[in-house]
Design an enzyme around this catalytic site. Structure first.
Site, PDB file in Angstrom:
ATOM      1  N   ASP A  33      21.570  10.424  50.335  1.00  0.00           N
ATOM      2  CA  ASP A  33      21.329  11.596  51.190  1.00  0.00           C
ATOM      3  C   ASP A  33      21.727  11.243  52.622  1.00  0.00           C
ATOM      4  O   ASP A  33      21.525  10.118  53.070  1.00  0.00           O
ATOM      5  CB  ASP A  33      19.825  11.966  51.134  1.00  0.00           C
ATOM      6  CG  ASP A  33      19.569  13.414  51.553  1.00  0.00           C
ATOM      7  OD1 ASP A  33      19.924  13.766  52.684  1.00  0.00           O
ATOM      8  OD2 ASP A  33      18.995  14.164  50.755  1.00  0.00           O
ATOM      9  N   THR A  37      19.730  18.030  56.224  1.00  0.00           N
ATOM     10  CA  THR A  37      18.610  18.984  56.177  1.00  0.00           C
ATOM     11  C   THR A  37      17.387  18.363  55.515  1.00  0.00           C
ATOM     12  O   THR A  37      16.292  18.909  55.605  1.00  0.00           O
ATOM     13  CB  THR A  37      18.992  20.266  55.399  1.00  0.00           C
ATOM     14  OG1 THR A  37      19.455  19.885  54.099  1.00  0.00           O
ATOM     15  CG2 THR A  37      20.069  21.059  56.112  1.00  0.00           C
ATOM     16  N   TYR A 147      29.963  29.738  49.817  1.00  0.00           N
ATOM     17  CA  TYR A 147      28.933  28.977  49.084  1.00  0.00           C
ATOM     18  C   TYR A 147      29.052  29.233  47.577  1.00  0.00           C
ATOM     19  O   TYR A 147      29.108  28.301  46.773  1.00  0.00           O
ATOM     20  CB  TYR A 147      27.548  29.391  49.597  1.00  0.00           C
ATOM     21  CG  TYR A 147      26.382  28.768  48.861  1.00  0.00           C
ATOM     22  CD1 TYR A 147      25.935  27.488  49.158  1.00  0.00           C
ATOM     23  CD2 TYR A 147      25.701  29.482  47.871  1.00  0.00           C
ATOM     24  CE1 TYR A 147      24.856  26.923  48.493  1.00  0.00           C
ATOM     25  CE2 TYR A 147      24.617  28.931  47.209  1.00  0.00           C
ATOM     26  CZ  TYR A 147      24.198  27.647  47.517  1.00  0.00           C
ATOM     27  OH  TYR A 147      23.127  27.096  46.840  1.00  0.00           O
ATOM     28  N   VAL A 191      13.560  32.761  51.850  1.00  0.00           N
ATOM     29  CA  VAL A 191      12.683  33.788  52.413  1.00  0.00           C
ATOM     30  C   VAL A 191      11.200  33.448  52.215  1.00  0.00           C
ATOM     31  O   VAL A 191      10.375  33.709  53.100  1.00  0.00           O
ATOM     32  CB  VAL A 191      13.053  35.181  51.833  1.00  0.00           C
ATOM     33  CG1 VAL A 191      12.798  35.248  50.330  1.00  0.00           C
ATOM     34  CG2 VAL A 191      12.295  36.281  52.528  1.00  0.00           C
ATOM     35  N   ARG A 280      21.993  41.467  55.964  1.00  0.00           N
ATOM     36  CA  ARG A 280      22.982  40.484  56.426  1.00  0.00           C
ATOM     37  C   ARG A 280      24.199  40.442  55.501  1.00  0.00           C
ATOM     38  O   ARG A 280      24.078  40.696  54.294  1.00  0.00           O
ATOM     39  CB  ARG A 280      22.350  39.086  56.445  1.00  0.00           C
ATOM     40  CG  ARG A 280      21.276  38.948  57.483  1.00  0.00           C
ATOM     41  CD  ARG A 280      20.709  37.555  57.498  1.00  0.00           C
ATOM     42  NE  ARG A 280      20.095  37.197  56.223  1.00  0.00           N
ATOM     43  CZ  ARG A 280      19.348  36.107  56.050  1.00  0.00           C
ATOM     44  NH1 ARG A 280      19.138  35.273  57.048  1.00  0.00           N
ATOM     45  NH2 ARG A 280      18.816  35.837  54.880  1.00  0.00           N
TER      46      ARG A 280
HETATM   47  N1  LIG Z   1      16.506  26.447  47.266  1.00  0.00           N
HETATM   48  C1  LIG Z   1      17.080  27.364  46.494  1.00  0.00           C
HETATM   49  O1  LIG Z   1      16.539  28.465  46.284  1.00  0.00           O
HETATM   50  C2  LIG Z   1      18.392  27.073  45.812  1.00  0.00           C
HETATM   51  C3  LIG Z   1      18.987  28.092  45.036  1.00  0.00           C
HETATM   52  C4  LIG Z   1      20.196  27.847  44.409  1.00  0.00           C
HETATM   53  C5  LIG Z   1      20.788  26.599  44.490  1.00  0.00           C
HETATM   54  N2  LIG Z   1      20.206  25.629  45.248  1.00  0.00           N
HETATM   55  C6  LIG Z   1      20.884  24.321  45.315  1.00  0.00           C
HETATM   56  O2  LIG Z   1      19.934  23.291  45.062  1.00  0.00           O
HETATM   57  C7  LIG Z   1      20.284  22.115  45.795  1.00  0.00           C
HETATM   58  C8  LIG Z   1      19.093  21.647  46.627  1.00  0.00           C
HETATM   59  O3  LIG Z   1      18.739  22.685  47.534  1.00  0.00           O
HETATM   60  P1  LIG Z   1      17.450  22.612  48.478  1.00  0.00           P
HETATM   61  O4  LIG Z   1      16.894  23.979  48.549  1.00  0.00           O
HETATM   62  O5  LIG Z   1      16.595  21.489  48.073  1.00  0.00           O
HETATM   63  O6  LIG Z   1      18.148  22.336  49.890  1.00  0.00           O
HETATM   64  P2  LIG Z   1      17.896  21.182  50.974  1.00  0.00           P
HETATM   65  O7  LIG Z   1      18.759  21.523  52.134  1.00  0.00           O
HETATM   66  O8  LIG Z   1      16.446  21.000  51.195  1.00  0.00           O
HETATM   67  O9  LIG Z   1      18.456  19.901  50.220  1.00  0.00           O
HETATM   68  C9  LIG Z   1      19.790  19.485  50.285  1.00  0.00           C
HETATM   69  C10 LIG Z   1      19.786  17.980  50.492  1.00  0.00           C
HETATM   70  O10 LIG Z   1      21.129  17.521  50.499  1.00  0.00           O
HETATM   71  C11 LIG Z   1      21.316  16.649  51.620  1.00  0.00           C
HETATM   72  N3  LIG Z   1      22.724  16.724  51.996  1.00  0.00           N
HETATM   73  C12 LIG Z   1      23.382  17.782  52.555  1.00  0.00           C
HETATM   74  N4  LIG Z   1      24.667  17.455  52.773  1.00  0.00           N
HETATM   75  C13 LIG Z   1      24.817  16.180  52.348  1.00  0.00           C
HETATM   76  C14 LIG Z   1      25.910  15.292  52.310  1.00  0.00           C
HETATM   77  N5  LIG Z   1      27.122  15.647  52.782  1.00  0.00           N
HETATM   78  N6  LIG Z   1      25.725  14.057  51.794  1.00  0.00           N
HETATM   79  C15 LIG Z   1      24.516  13.668  51.337  1.00  0.00           C
HETATM   80  N7  LIG Z   1      23.434  14.462  51.358  1.00  0.00           N
HETATM   81  C16 LIG Z   1      23.595  15.704  51.842  1.00  0.00           C
HETATM   82  C17 LIG Z   1      20.386  17.181  52.686  1.00  0.00           C
HETATM   83  O11 LIG Z   1      20.071  16.225  53.691  1.00  0.00           O
HETATM   84  C18 LIG Z   1      19.177  17.562  51.840  1.00  0.00           C
HETATM   85  O12 LIG Z   1      18.313  16.458  51.666  1.00  0.00           O
HETATM   86  C19 LIG Z   1      21.504  22.482  46.635  1.00  0.00           C
HETATM   87  O13 LIG Z   1      22.666  22.076  45.931  1.00  0.00           O
HETATM   88  C20 LIG Z   1      21.440  23.997  46.688  1.00  0.00           C
HETATM   89  O14 LIG Z   1      22.706  24.571  46.901  1.00  0.00           O
HETATM   90  C21 LIG Z   1      19.022  25.835  45.923  1.00  0.00           C
END
Ligand SMILES: NC(=O)c1ccc[n+]([C@@H]2O[C@H](COP(=O)([O-])OP(=O)(O)OC[C@H]3O[C@@H](n4cnc5c(N)ncnc54)[C@H](O)[C@@H]3O)[C@@H](O)[C@H]2O)c1
Length: 313
Positions: A33, A37, A147, A191, A280
C-alpha cells in the site's frame, strides 16, 4: 506448521483493513500500500502481518514484493476508489487502476503454480447507467466514467490471464460498501461514511453539521456491510468453482437515499439538516444487484442495512 502467505494490495484502506483482520486468523498477510488514502491505523498489530510501502503503478515495487514472497492468494484492492477523482484525473487514475493491475498479473503469473486464486476488487460501476435492473453478471456492460472503464478492463485482463496463463482468478463487483473505518473526509467518500459522520456531529451538538444531498434523494442503492464483503472475498479465494468467473457482491436490498436517512434518524434519534444540490456528473440513479451467482457458492448476507448501520454508528 508455516502459515500460507496472502498478498492484499490496498490492505491499509477501508475494505482492505477489514479483510486483513479476518485473513490473519488463518494466514500470514503481506500488505502492499502507498497510504494515499489508506492509513496504518486500519491495520492490526500482528507478528503475522508484513507491511510493504509501495505503489502498484510502479512495476519495480510490484516485482520487489514478488521477489521477496511466494503467495497462495492475492487480493488486489489498491486503487483510486473514487469515481469523481477518476473524472478529474483520468490519466493518473488509469495508471494506477489499470496499469497497476497488469503489473500485478504479470508478476503473479510467474508464481501461477503456487497461487490458488487472484481475486480482483471490481465495481458495480462497470454496468454504468444502462437501465435494466437488477444487475446480473451477464447484464450489459456500459461504464460511463474512467473509473468504471478501468475496472472493466482490469476485470477482463484478470479473467484472460486465468484462461491464457493458468493464473486462477476471480473478479468481485462490489456494490455500495459501508462500515466502520470508512473515511468520511473527502467529498467523494462513500455516502454512508459522510452520513455517519454527520449524524455523529449532530449528536455531539455541532450546529454546522449538514448533509449535502446531490439530486432529490430518490437514487436507489444496494448497500452491503463490509463484513459481508470480506466473507465474499474469502469465499471466492477459497472456492475452486469461482475460477475465471465474475461475481456481484451486494446485499440484495434496495433503499433510496431518503429511506436510508430516515432509517438512520430512527436509529440515532436525531434529525439531519439537509441541503439539496443538483446531481453530480457520473452519478447513477439506480443500482442494485442480483446475487444468485455468489449465493450458489454458499454466500449468505449476514447484515441487513439496519443491523449494519447499528454496528457502524
Ligand atoms: N467502497 C466501496 O463502496 C467500493 C465499491 C466498489 C469497488 N470498490 C473497490 O474496492 C477497493 C477498496 O476500496 P476502499 O473503499 O477500501 O477504498 P480505500 O481508498 O479505503 O482503499 C484503497 C487502498 O489502496 C491504496 N492505494 C491507492 N493507490 C495505490 C497505489 N498506487 N499503490 C498502492 N496502494 C494504493 C490506498 O492507500 C488505500 O489503502 C478499491 O479497488 C475500490 O475501487 C470499493
Amino acid at each position: 506448521m508455516k502459515k500460507e502467505t496472502v498478498l492484499v494490495t490496498g490492505g491499509a484502506g477501508f475494505i482492505g483493513g477489514h479483510l486483513v483482520e479476518k485473513l490473519l486468523q488463518k494466514y500470514h498477510v503481506v500488505v502492499l500500500d502507498n497510504l494515499s488514502t489508506g492509513t496504518m491505523m486500519n491495520l492490526p498489530e500482528s507478528p503475522h502481518l508484513d507491511f510493504v510501502f509501495g505503489d502498484v503503478s510502479q512495476e519495480e515495487d510490484v516485482a520487489q514484493v514478488f521477489a521477496t514472497y511466494t503467495f497462495t492468494y492475492i487480493f488486489h484492492l489498491a486503487a483510486v476508489a473514487s469515481v469523481a477523482a477518476s473524472i478529474e484525473n483520468p490519466v493518473e487514475t488509469h495508471h494506477i487502476n489499470m496499469n497497476g493491475t497488469i503489473y500485478l498479473l504479470h508478476a503473479a503469473q510467474q508464481q501461477a503454480g503456487n497461487i490458488q486464486k487472484f481475486v480482483f476488487a471490481s465495481s458495480a460501476a462497470v454496468y454504468g447507467s444502462e437501465p435494466t435492473l437488477p444487475k446480473k453478471e451477464s447484464s450489459i456492460i456500459a461504464p460511463i466514467t474512467p473509473y468504471g472503464i478501468d475496472k472493466w478492463a482490469s476485470e477482463s485482463y484478470v479473467i484472460t490471464y486465468s484462461q491464457l496463463f493458468g493464473l486462477k482468478s476471480s473478479a468481485a463487483r462490489f456494490f455500495n460498501v459501508y462500515g466502520p473505518r470508512q473515511n468520511p473526509t473527502s467529498p467523494y467518500s462513500g455516502v454512508l461514511s459522510i452520513l455517519t459522520d454527520c449524524f455523529q456531529r449532530v449528536k455531539a451538538g455541532d450546529e454546522t453539521a449538514n448533509f449535502t444531498l446531490y439530486g432529490d434523494g430518490s437514487q436507489v442503492r444496494d448497500f452491503v456491510y463490509v463484513g459481508d464483503v470480506v466473507n465474499a472475498l474469502i469465499l471466492l479465494a477459497e472456492s475452486e468453482e469461482s475460477t475465471s468467473e465474475v461475481y456481484n457482491i451486494a446485499s440484495n436490498q434496495r433503499h433510496t437515499l431518503l429511506e436510508v436517512i430516515g432509517m438512520y434518524e430512527t436509529i440515532t434519534g436525531e434529525k439531519l439538516p439537509l441541503t439539496y444540490q443538483t446531481a453530480r456528473a457520473g452519478d447513477i440513479q439506480k443500482s442494485y444487484a442480483d446475487i444468485e451467482k455468489i449465493k450458489e457458492l454458499g454466500f449468505v448476507v449476514e447484515d441487513s442495512l439496519e443491523t449494519g448501520l447499528r454496528k457502524y454508528y
